[in-house]
Design a protein around this motif. Structure first.
Motif, PDB file in Angstrom:
ATOM      1  N   THR A 119       0.696  -1.084  -0.156  1.00  0.00           N
ATOM      2  CA  THR A 119       0.007  -0.164   0.033  1.00  0.00           C
ATOM      3  C   THR A 119       0.989   1.273   0.145  1.00  0.00           C
ATOM      4  O   THR A 119       2.020   1.197  -0.097  1.00  0.00           O
ATOM      5  CB  THR A 119      -0.746   0.063   1.234  1.00  0.00           C
ATOM      6  OG1 THR A 119      -0.265   0.232   2.363  1.00  0.00           O
ATOM      7  CG2 THR A 119      -1.776  -1.159   1.524  1.00  0.00           C
ATOM      8  N   ASP A 121       1.548   2.888   2.455  1.00  0.00           N
ATOM      9  CA  ASP A 121       2.205   2.980   3.659  1.00  0.00           C
ATOM     10  C   ASP A 121       3.672   2.554   3.175  1.00  0.00           C
ATOM     11  O   ASP A 121       4.773   3.048   3.724  1.00  0.00           O
ATOM     12  CB  ASP A 121       1.762   2.239   4.769  1.00  0.00           C
ATOM     13  CG  ASP A 121       0.438   2.925   5.252  1.00  0.00           C
ATOM     14  OD1 ASP A 121       0.686   4.107   5.278  1.00  0.00           O
ATOM     15  OD2 ASP A 121      -0.473   2.153   5.678  1.00  0.00           O
ATOM     16  N   LYS A 157       0.999  10.449   2.672  1.00  0.00           N
ATOM     17  CA  LYS A 157      -0.120   9.470   2.138  1.00  0.00           C
ATOM     18  C   LYS A 157      -1.254  10.300   1.880  1.00  0.00           C
ATOM     19  O   LYS A 157      -1.626  11.032   2.860  1.00  0.00           O
ATOM     20  CB  LYS A 157      -0.140   8.472   3.132  1.00  0.00           C
ATOM     21  CG  LYS A 157      -1.320   7.441   2.996  1.00  0.00           C
ATOM     22  CD  LYS A 157      -1.338   6.450   4.108  1.00  0.00           C
ATOM     23  CE  LYS A 157      -2.588   5.429   3.875  1.00  0.00           C
ATOM     24  NZ  LYS A 157      -2.812   4.376   5.060  1.00  0.00           N
ATOM     25  N   ASP A 160      -4.815   4.790   0.788  1.00  0.00           N
ATOM     26  CA  ASP A 160      -4.114   3.438   0.806  1.00  0.00           C
ATOM     27  C   ASP A 160      -3.665   3.217  -0.723  1.00  0.00           C
ATOM     28  O   ASP A 160      -2.449   2.703  -0.790  1.00  0.00           O
ATOM     29  CB  ASP A 160      -4.975   2.265   0.927  1.00  0.00           C
ATOM     30  CG  ASP A 160      -5.312   2.082   2.583  1.00  0.00           C
ATOM     31  OD1 ASP A 160      -4.364   2.413   3.019  1.00  0.00           O
ATOM     32  OD2 ASP A 160      -5.907   1.181   3.021  1.00  0.00           O
TER      33      ASP A 160
END
Length: 594
Positions: A119, A121, A157, A160
């Motif tokens: 993702t 992240d 971010k 996702d």
């Protein structure tokens, strides 16, 4: 022998057949074609490499050969055939009107090789926690720092599947830097946070001592096993995202076996004996022999353009000291740091003879660290300074710099010291050893005495990067792609590949009194300016100026480059050989058929 004593009523003929079979099985384990017997079970490609991987940690790698082209992918890729940017792990990207922000959207459903979701992240972790981390000495930082203040981009971010990169100013090469590998946060985050002896544990994570099956990746393959000095085995990543138009999983080849060989002579011998499926690059002196065997050996020779690298001799210009002791003998350092000395060496090298004798006429002269395929390359016919073979001019330049000749034609400096030094290269590259042998002859014609030192590549890397204990080296660097900024780590004064006047790495002992010359600083400013400029015409002018300064100062004395050539077994289907080489650039599309 399995079953030998099971039935005493076996006939001797059967027994001898069993013995012969068992012996054949044992002998096959040592045969170069042993792995090909496995190919009957799974589609398998066998390649060879001189040497072993140095690390399994992508961020800490700065050498070839390495395993990472099989294991990792980035967000965006430069198509090897066309040079165009294309999405890989990214589905798309969008650049803001002010050219300072890039929003990248990931493909849906991406997974790591252990099945965990990949993702935004992970993208944030890769850049913010690893590549931007001042406690992790990676060459990658050199190409990500922007402007005069050498600031790094920021990343955040959005959700996702989306991240936003922001640069402090417009930065022309930025999209190409998004080809850097994405790293797994869930597997590595704790190693970044935890310290060992004051350094992130990350620095000692995923070495070649690590169980290969623990390495988590997002590329086409995963590591299956590693036996030093023998082989690395990759197997297909079951969670890789690519599928063809019939929804069939790619890549089609299930296993890759990388066989470690001692040198290029061994590599050639094994290929001619039916060993590996691929040899790249081919040495020029081997081309004619392989061409004769092409049909019988059931392989095809591919010839591209000049290799997208530059081969060079560089002198150690570092004038610093370590623990009060000069890194370079002060007598030699005075020679090496005299631009006339370097220019004289450049004029003394008979590179046409080198091309004819060592490269069999299949080489090309190199004049710049910017590859010839780049639109930013300044060719000699458009004004780039070059050094044609002229030993008499070399002698005149040396004499104008205060050097003298003895009655027996030996060169000495103004203080009477004979000019002697050593050129070091990696022993596994036979051609480079031969190049130094000729250079030794050429420089003897102008009174210089040269010693050749051929050593293990890892030892050579340690000399250059850490001990800094060397006179001159013969090496090759990749040009960094079509955009010159890819080579900024060679030209920025604090760059980790600023080989000729290296700054010690964070883990190396400090150097006192390092001197950075005005021309090095000028080149650095041009590289910064070139990255800031978005107008292609103006960027070309900036990099033209850089190339002229580099050729005037000759910190790298450029040599000869072979044309990039490969030999590939006909059982490998789908090869589309690019001008810049890399036979496996479209590995996901290739198939093997027996």
């Amino acid at each position: 022998m399995v079953g030998f004593f099971r039935r005493k009523t076996w006939r001797w003929g059967v027994l001898w057949a069993a013995i012969a079979l068992c012996l054949a099985v044992q002998l096959s384990a040592c045969n170069p074609t042993h792995f090909k017997s496995q190919a009957a079970r799974v589609p398998e490609l066998i390649i060879s490499q001189t040497g072993n991987p140095k690390t399994f940690n992508y961020a800490l790698s700065n050498e070839n050969p390495n395993v990472f082209g099989y294991l990792y992918e980035g967000l965006i890729n430069e198509n090897t055939l066309t040079g165009e940017l294309e999405p890989i792990q990214a589905e798309s990207w969008e650049v803001s009107p002010d050219k300072k922000r890039v929003i990248v959207t990931l493909r849906p459903g991406l997974q790591w090789s252990d099945g965990q979701p990949l993702t935004a992240d992970d993208v944030v972790f890769s850049f913010q926690d690893v590549y931007f981390n001042p406690d992790i000495p990676t060459d990658i930082q050199d190409v990500l720092k922007i402007g005069k203040d050498r600031k790094l981009p920021t990343i955040r971010k959005i959700d996702d599947r989306r991240v936003e990169f922001t640069t402090p100013e417009p930065f022309a090469p930025f999209l190409r830097q998004l080809g850097l590998a994405i790293l797994p946060k869930h597997a590595l985050e704790s190693t970044v946070r935890e310290k060992v002896d004051g350094k992130p544990k990350f620095m000692s994570t995923w070495t070649t001592e690590t169980d290969p099956r623990q390495i988590v990746c997002n590329g086409m393959y995963v590591l299956d096993s590693y036996t030093p000095n023998q082989r690395v085995i990759f197997k297909r990543n079951p969670y890789y995202w690519r599928k063809d138009s019939q929804n069939q999983q790619q890549p089609y080849i299930e296993r890759i076996v990388w066989k470690s060989v001692e040198n290029q002579n061994t590599e050639l011998q094994q290929f001619r004996s039916g060993g590996p499926d691929l040899v790249e690059p081919i040495r020029p002196e081997d081309f004619a022999l392989l061409k004769q065997e092409e049909k019988r050996g059931k392989f095809t020779l591919y010839v591209g353009g000049p290799r997208p690298i530059f081969t060079f001799v560089a002198f150690n210009l570092n004038q610093g000291k370590r623990n009060g002791k000069p890194l370079v003998d002060p007598v030699k350092s005075k020679w090496f740091n005299n631009v006339k000395f370097r220019q004289a060496v450049a004029y003394a090298l008979d590179l046409d003879r080198m091309n004819t004798n060592l490269f069999r006429g299949l080489g090309t002269r190199v004049h710049s660290s910017i590859v010839q395929q780049s639109p930013f390359y300044l060719p000699p016919e458009k004004g780039l300074k070059t050094y044609s073979y002229n030993p008499e001019r070399a002698r005149q330049i040396l004499q104008s710099a205060g050097f003298k000749y003895t009655s027996d034609n030996k060169l000495v400096d103004a203080d009477g010291n004979p000019v002697k030094f050593t050129i070091t290269t990696n022993a596994s590259n036979v051609l480079r050893v031969q190049m130094i042998s000729q250079i030794k002859q050429d420089l003897a014609q102008i009174g210089m005495e040269v010693a050749l030192s051929a050593i293990d590549f890892n030892v050579l890397s340690d000399k250059v990067d850490n001990s800094m204990d060397w006179d001159a080296v013969l090496m090759a660097y990749g040009g960094g792609g079509l955009d010159p900024h890819g080579g900024s780590n060679m030209w920025l004064t604090d760059g980790r590949s600023h080989l000729f006047n290296q700054k010690p790495g964070p883990s190396a002992p400090p150097v006192e009194g390092r001197v950075v010359s005005d021309w090095e600083k000028e080149i650095e400013q041009l590289y910064i300016k070139g990255a800031q400029e978005l107008d292609e015409t103006k960027r070309k002018q900036i990099y033209n100026q850089f190339q002229q300064i580099a050729q005037e100062q000759v910190p790298f004395i450029y040599l000869v480059n072979a044309r990039i050539m490969a030999a590939v077994r006909d059982r490998v289907k789908g090869i589309r050989y690019p001008e810049g080489g890399e036979a496996l650039w479209n590995l996901h599309e290739l198939k093997v058929e027996d």
